[in-house]
Design a protein around this motif. Structure first.
Motif, PDB file in Angstrom:
ATOM      1  N   ILE A 225       0.954  -1.203   0.431  1.00 41.46           N
ATOM      2  CA  ILE A 225       0.053  -0.088   0.112  1.00 41.46           C
ATOM      3  C   ILE A 225       1.155   1.407   0.021  1.00 41.46           C
ATOM      4  O   ILE A 225       0.738   2.175  -0.701  1.00 41.46           O
ATOM      5  CB  ILE A 225      -1.026  -0.113   1.130  1.00 41.46           C
TER       6      ILE A 225
ATOM      7  N   GLY B  61     -10.155   1.130   7.725  1.00 38.57           N
ATOM      8  CA  GLY B  61     -10.892   0.165   6.658  1.00 38.57           C
ATOM      9  C   GLY B  61     -12.091  -0.385   7.446  1.00 38.57           C
ATOM     10  O   GLY B  61     -12.938  -0.370   6.775  1.00 38.57           O
TER      11      GLY B  61
ATOM     12  N   GLU C   7     -12.274   5.459   2.438  1.00 38.79           N
ATOM     13  CA  GLU C   7     -11.836   4.146   3.296  1.00 38.79           C
ATOM     14  C   GLU C   7     -11.395   3.000   2.062  1.00 38.79           C
ATOM     15  O   GLU C   7     -10.928   3.334   1.138  1.00 38.79           O
ATOM     16  CB  GLU C   7     -14.246   3.454   3.121  1.00 38.79           C
ATOM     17  N   LYS C   8     -10.644   1.889   3.424  1.00 37.02           N
ATOM     18  CA  LYS C   8     -10.169   1.164   2.067  1.00 37.02           C
ATOM     19  C   LYS C   8     -10.691   0.032   1.554  1.00 37.02           C
ATOM     20  O   LYS C   8     -12.102   0.076   1.731  1.00 37.02           O
ATOM     21  CB  LYS C   8      -9.218   0.340   3.055  1.00 37.02           C
ATOM     22  N   PRO C   9     -10.768  -0.223  -0.017  1.00 39.91           N
ATOM     23  CA  PRO C   9      -9.680   0.428  -0.710  1.00 39.91           C
ATOM     24  C   PRO C   9      -9.677   1.031  -1.519  1.00 39.91           C
ATOM     25  O   PRO C   9     -10.626   1.812  -2.423  1.00 39.91           O
ATOM     26  CB  PRO C   9      -9.478  -1.445  -1.904  1.00 39.91           C
ATOM     27  N   ILE C  10      -8.625   1.841  -0.781  1.00 38.24           N
ATOM     28  CA  ILE C  10      -8.299   3.338  -1.885  1.00 38.24           C
ATOM     29  C   ILE C  10      -7.870   3.188  -3.408  1.00 38.24           C
ATOM     30  O   ILE C  10      -6.867   2.230  -4.211  1.00 38.24           O
ATOM     31  CB  ILE C  10      -7.050   4.164  -1.605  1.00 38.24           C
ATOM     32  N   ARG C  11      -9.143   3.811  -3.883  1.00 33.39           N
ATOM     33  CA  ARG C  11      -8.821   3.473  -5.794  1.00 33.39           C
ATOM     34  C   ARG C  11      -8.021   5.278  -6.272  1.00 33.39           C
ATOM     35  O   ARG C  11      -8.586   5.985  -5.552  1.00 33.39           O
ATOM     36  CB  ARG C  11      -9.756   3.618  -6.696  1.00 33.39           C
ATOM     37  N   ARG C  12      -7.716   4.943  -7.079  1.00 34.06           N
ATOM     38  CA  ARG C  12      -7.077   6.470  -7.974  1.00 34.06           C
ATOM     39  C   ARG C  12      -8.198   7.379  -8.046  1.00 34.06           C
ATOM     40  O   ARG C  12      -8.439   8.225  -7.978  1.00 34.06           O
ATOM     41  CB  ARG C  12      -6.811   6.355  -8.617  1.00 34.06           C
TER      42      ARG C  12
END
Lengths: 193, 513
Positions: free
Chosen positions: A18, A86, A106-111
Motif C-alpha cells: 500500500i 478500514g 475508506e479502504k480499498p483506496i482507488r485512484r
C-alpha cells in the motif's frame, strides 16, 4: 493533473504494497513524495526532517498510530492530513484534528478516490501557506485559518463570491486594504454580526 | 314352566323313577308324586330372583311370588285380586286393560313371546326399569297370562355409563387438537377426526378407503412406515415416532405418532389407532436454533475473514491501479486489468453482503415516505428494468404513506426484492406495488406489497426463501432475502412471501408506523 507547484507529501502505512501504491500513485498525480513511513514513529521522525505539506496515513499502525503521529507532527510542521481507515462506519474523524483534516478515506483506496481529494488538499495547502507567511507562528496561523474559514462562509452567503473563490476574494480585498487576510476576515466577521 | 299346557307339570326324575319302579299306578302314590311336584314347584317360585305374576283375562292378579315384594314393595297378599296395572306407571296403567282386550280380540301378540323393556311402579310410587316377558296359559276354560319381571336397573345404569363414556370418547375425538387416525390392517384409511381434516386439508369422505401411505406419506418413507404399521398390528406399541406427512397442496407437516392395535370383541385385530401431534413448529424451532447457532459461528468466522481480507483486497486493488498507470498504452492489457478490477469489485461486494448479514445492526430510524423510497430504489435499478421494458405500477391505498424506518436499510431491502422480481419478470410485464394500512401487534402499521408476473414459487421454495444461502439463481450468495428479513425484523416488522392470485410471487412488508 495538479498545477506545476508540486506538493510535498508523506505516506505512511504498515503494508509495503500500500505504501508502494500510494507513493507511485501520488507521484503520478503530480506530488513529490518525500517520506514513506512504515509506522507512526518513522512518520514523525522523517516528517520533522523533511516537513511534508500533506500526510496520507493509515489510521491504525503498530507502535504509534497515524492519528497520533499527525497530532505530534502538526505541532511544529504546517501540514494537512488525509486519513485512511478500514472501517468507515465505525471510526469517525477525530474532533481535535479538524484543523488538519482534508478527508477520511475508506479502504480499498482507488485512484478515483484520491484525485478529487488531492485537488482539495492542494488548495488548502496554498491558502495556508499565505496565512502562515502573514502570521507570527504556526499556532497563530492555525487560529487565523479558523477565522478565515468562517469568513469564507459569510462571503458565500452574502453572494460576494462563490465558496471556491471566497479565499481569492478575501485575499484581493485584503491586499487592496494593505492588511493581512486574517485581519480583513476578522473585520468582515465583526461587521456581519 | 310357562307352557300352555295348564297345570300339567312334569314330576321330577326321582318321582318318575319311583313311579316306574312301581308296577301299577297306585292312587296314593300318584297323589304323593303330585304333592312332591307341587312342593318343588312352590320352592322354585319362592326362591327365583325375578317376580312372577299371573293374571286372568281381566287383568286381575291371581298369583304373585315372594320376589314381587322385593321388586315392587307389595306383598303377594296385597296384590292378589287387584288389577295388575297397579304395578304400572301412567300411561301403561290406563292402557293395560285395552292391551289385553286387543290381544283377546285380535290374537296379535305385542309383548307375548316377544319381551319388552317397561317401567314398573313400586308401592311407594317410585318407578324402575324392568324387562317383562309374558306368556299365555290355559286354566280350565280360561286364558291366563304369566309375566316374569326382571329388574334391569343395574343393567340400565351400566348401559347409561357406557353411553356416557362413549359420548365422552366421541367428544374427545371430535374436539381434540390431536390427530386421531384409524387405519385398517391393509393400510387403508378407516377414519380420522375433524382436527385431522383441518390439518391435512382433506375431508374424511375424500380419502376414506384410500391407502394412507400412497396419499399422505413421502415415497421414500413408505416402506419403513408400512413395516411399522404391520408391527403395530402385531402388538408392538409405537410411541413418539416422528415422521413428516404430506398435506393437500404438497406442503409437509411433521407429526409425532403413538399407535396401538384395535381388537374387536372376539380378539380379532381390526386395525391400528394412531394419535398424532403436530410438532412441525417445534421441529422448525429446533432447526432454527441449531441453524442460528451454526450461522452465528459462521457469521463470526466470515466477519473475521472479511475483515482480514480487506488488506489483501486493498493490495490487489493497488497493484491493478499501478499496472493501469504503466500499461495505459496497451488496450488489450488495459482490458484485462479492467476485468480483474471488476472481479475485485464483485468480491468486495460479496464480502460486504456477508458482513451486512452477520454484523450487528444499528438502525437509524426516522419517519420516511415509503412510496418515495420505492420510487427512488426503482429509479436506481434503471439499467435492469429499462432493458426488459418492465414497468413499475404503484397504488397507495394507505391513509398516509409514512412509516418509521431506516431509509438506507429499507432501500437495501427494496432493492433486493426488486432485483429478484426483475430477474423473473417477463419482458414488458409490470411489477405492482401497493401500500395500505394494516395492524401489527395491535398497533397501526403500513403494508407494502410487491408483486411480479413471473412463475411464482413452489411450496418448498416458499418455505425456504428466507433461509440464508438458499437461492434459486445460479449466481448469488443467497443472502439477499435473509438480509432483507433480518433488516425488517430489526424494524419490528414482518416480511413474508406468497404466490399471488393470477400468477407470480408477492412479497409483503409490514412496518409499524
Amino acid at each position: 493533473m495538479l498545477s506545476t507547484q508540486q506538493m510535498k507529501v508523506a505516506v505512511a502505512d504498515d503494508e509495503p504494497e500500500i505504501r508502494e501504491f500510494l507513493r507511485r500513485m501520488l507521484a503520478h498525480l503530480g506530488c513529490e513524495v518525500v517520506v514513506s513511513a512504515a509506522n507512526g514513529h518513522e512518520l514523525v521522525q522523517h516528517g520533522l526532517a523533511l516537513r511534508p505539506q500533506l500526510v496520507v496515513t493509515d489510521v491504525r499502525m503498530p507502535e504509534l498510530s497515524g492519528v497520533d503521529a499527525v497530532r505530534q507532527l502538526g505541532q511544529s510542521v504546517p501540514l494537512f492530513a488525509i486519513l485512511v481507515t478500514g472501517h468507515l462506519a465505525e471510526v469517525g474523524p477525530p474532533d481535535d484534528l479538524s484543523d488538519y483534516l482534508v478527508a477520511l478515506l475508506e479502504k480499498p483506496i482507488r485512484r478515483r478516490d484520491l484525485e478529487p481529494v488531492l485537488v482539495q488538499a492542494h488548495r488548502m495547502v496554498r491558502e495556508f501557506d499565505l496565512l502562515h507567511s502573514q502570521a507570527k507562528s504556526l499556532v497563530e496561523a492555525r487560529g487565523h485559518r479558523r477565522v478565515v474559514e468562517r469568513a469564507k462562509k459569510v462571503v458565500a452567503e452574502r453572494g460576494l463570491a462563490p465558496h471556491e473563490e471566497a479565499f481569492t476574494w478575501l485575499r484581493t480585498s485584503a491586499e487592496t486594504r494593505q492588511t493581512t487576510v486574517a485581519r480583513f476576515a476578522e473585520s468582515l466577521l465583526i461587521e456581519s454580526r | 314352566m310357562t307352557g300352555t299346557s295348564g297345570h300339567n307339570l312334569r314330576p321330577t326324575r326321582a318321582a318318575q323313577d319311583e313311579q316306574m319302579n312301581t308296577n301299577s299306578p297306585d292312587p296314593s302314590s300318584r297323589e304323593r308324586l303330585d304333592d312332591e311336584a307341587a312342593a318343588q314347584l312352590a320352592a322354585i317360585l319362592n326362591t327365583v330372583v325375578d317376580a312372577i305374576i299371573t293374571i286372568d283375562a281381566s287383568g286381575i292378579i291371581q298369583m304373585a311370588n315372594p320376589a314381587v315384594e322385593r321388586l315392587f314393595g307389595f306383598t303377594a297378599e296385597e296384590l292378589i285380586g287387584r288389577n295388575v296395572n297397579v304395578l304400572m306407571p301412567s300411561p301403561d296403567r290406563e292402557l293395560h286393560d285395552q292391551y289385553v282386550r286387543n290381544y283377546l280380540k285380535t290374537g296379535t301378540p305385542r309383548i307375548i313371546g316377544v319381551g319388552r323393556d317397561v317401567l314398573g311402579q313400586r308401592k311407594d310410587g317410585s318407578t324402575f326399569p324392568a324387562r317383562l316377558a309374558v306368556s299365555e296359559l290355559r286354566v280350565g276354560d280360561s286364558l291366563w297370562f304369566t309375566g316374569i319381571i326382571h329388574d334391569i336397573t343395574d343393567l340400565k345404569a351400566a348401559e347409561e355409563e357406557v353411553r356416557l363414556e362413549r359420548d365422552f370418547a366421541n367428544s374427545l375425538i371430535q374436539t381434540a387438537h390431536a390427530m386421531i387416525l384409524v387405519l385398517n390392517t391393509d393400510g387403508t384409511i378407516a377414519r380420522f377426526n375433524p382436527y385431522m381434516e383441518e390439518l391435512t386439508g382433506y375431508a374424511l369422505s375424500e380419502v376414506k378407503g384410500q391407502d394412507w401411505f400412497e396419499t399422505f406419506i413421502r415415497e421414500s418413507d413408505r416402506d419403513e412406515l408400512r413395516k411399522l404399521l404391520a408391527a403395530a398390528a402385531q402388538g408392538k406399541v409405537v410411541h413418539n415416532n416422528i415422521n413428516p406427512i404430506v398435506i393437500k397442496g404438497g406442503r409437509e407437516r411433521v407429526i409425532a405418532w403413538s399407535a396401538r392395535r384395535l381388537q374387536d370383541r372376539s380378539g380379532h385385530i381390526t386395525g391400528v389407532l394412531a394419535i398424532g401431534t403436530d410438532v412441525t413448529q417445534l421441529k422448525e424451532a429446533e432447526m432454527r436454533a441449531l441453524r442460528s447457532e451454526r450461522l452465528a459461528a459462521i457469521g463470526q468466522m466470515v466477519t473475521g475473514l472479511a475483515h482480514e481480507s480487506r488488506n489483501a483486497l486493498q493490495r490487489i486493488r493497488s497493484c491493478i491501479e499501478l499496472l493501469e498507470l504503466d500499461l495505459s498504452e496497451d488496450p488489450n492489457l488495459m482490458s484485462l486489468l479492467d476485468r480483474a478490477g471488476k472481479a475485485l469489485d464483485e468480491l468486495h461486494r460479496l464480502y460486504e453482503e456477508v458482513r451486512s448479514y452477520a454484523a450487528p445492526l444499528q438502525l437509524g430510524v426516522r419517519t420516511c415516505d415509503i412510496h418515495e423510497l420505492c420510487r427512488e430504489t426503482w429509479a436506481a435499478l434503471a439499467d435492469l428494468h429499462e432493458e426488459k421494458g418492465v414497468q413499475l405500477c404503484t397504488e397507495c391505498a394507505a391513509s398516509v404513506s409514512q412509516a418509521r424506518c431506516d431509509p438506507e436499510r429499507l432501500q437495501q431491502v427494496l432493492r433486493n426484492i426488486f432485483e429478484n422480481a426483475l430477474a423473473v419478470s417477463p419482458d414488458k410485464s409490470a411489477i405492482e406495488v401497493r401500500c395500505e394500512d394494516c395492524v401489527i401487534d395491535d398497533r397501526p402499521g403500513i403494508s407494502l406489497q410487491i408483486r411480479d408476473h413471473g412463475p411464482g414459487l413452489t411450496g418448498q421454495q416458499l418455505d425456504r426463501v428466507f433461509e440464508p444461502f438458499f437461492t434459486t439463481k445460479s449466481k448469488g450468495t443467497g443472502l439477499g432475502m435473509a438480509i432483507a428479513k433480518r433488516l425488517i425484523d430489526a424494524h419490528a416488522g414482518t416480511l413474508s412471501m406468497t404466490n399471488a392470485d393470477g400468477g407470480g410471487a408477492r412479497v409483503e412488508i409490514r412496518l409499524p408506523r
